[in-house]
Design a protein around this motif. Structure first.
Motif: not given
Length: 200
Positions: A20-27, A104-107, A139-143
């Motif tokens: 996993l490198t890029k994710l979306m946090c939705g609130l 983007d966790l990698a950045q 709050v949710r996290l999406v790959n």
């Protein structure tokens, strides 16, 4: 299948989504048009409740080193390009996410090891609004690579009487492994500035 987190629980994002490198946090949240009672006394609120989602970037000492490490409606992108806020929702109206933040966790710069996701009520004192009025907050996290929802955390408004801000969740790096923790701590502050002072 998404993991439904309870307050205080954490999961390993690295294990749930290897690579996993890029994710979306939705609130998201719902706010009734009128509410009786509450910390500010009995009233009928006719104003929409404007909740603002923000990300505070911290170093290994749990500190925010400069103002550029807060991503919110007034600073929609982190200077590294690793975090992008997709814009402010003024009312909480509609289904699904009310505000979304791309990470983007990698950045992320190496010195940033924790991302704190917060929500505060805009102009809460003048509008006489508090989190007990907020319903169905989550709050949710999406790959992003496969649009898979990894984790979701639902909050109950009843325990946040008198609270005008909230630390909802954290994403943090522990031993080179990214994790998510459901926090759900309400605090009584006036705006984002008050939240930021917690980590100054």
């Amino acid at each position: 299948m998404a993991i439904n987190l309870q307050k205080g629980q954490s999961i390993s994002l690295s294990k749930e989504a290897p690579g996993l490198t890029k994710l979306m946090c939705g609130l998201g949240w719902d706010v009734p048009k009128s509410t009786d009672g509450g910390f500010f006394g009995a009233f009928k609120s006719t104003q929409d409740c404007d909740l603002d989602a923000s990300v505070i970037c911290l170093n290994q000492n749990g500190k925010m080193t400069d103002a550029g490490n807060v991503v919110y409606f007034g600073n929609l992108s982190h200077k590294s390009g690793a975090i992008t806020h997709l814009g402010d929702n003024l009312t909480g109206a509609g289904e699904g996410d009310d505000e979304q933040i791309i990470i983007d966790l990698a950045q992320l710069p190496k010195e940033i090891v924790k991302l704190v996701f917060t929500v505060n009520i805009y102009d809460c004192i003048a509008r006489k609004q508090e989190f007990v009025q907020v319903k169905n907050a989550f709050v949710r996290l999406v790959n992003i690579s496969n649009n898979q929802e990894l984790a979701k955390y639902h909050l109950s408004g009843s325990e946040y009487k008198g609270m005008t801000g909230m630390i909802m969740a954290e994403i943090y790096n522990h031993n080179n492994e990214w994790k998510m923790a459901a926090i759900g701590n309400g605090i009584n502050i006036n705006g984002l500035e008050g939240l930021v002072k917690v980590y100054a």
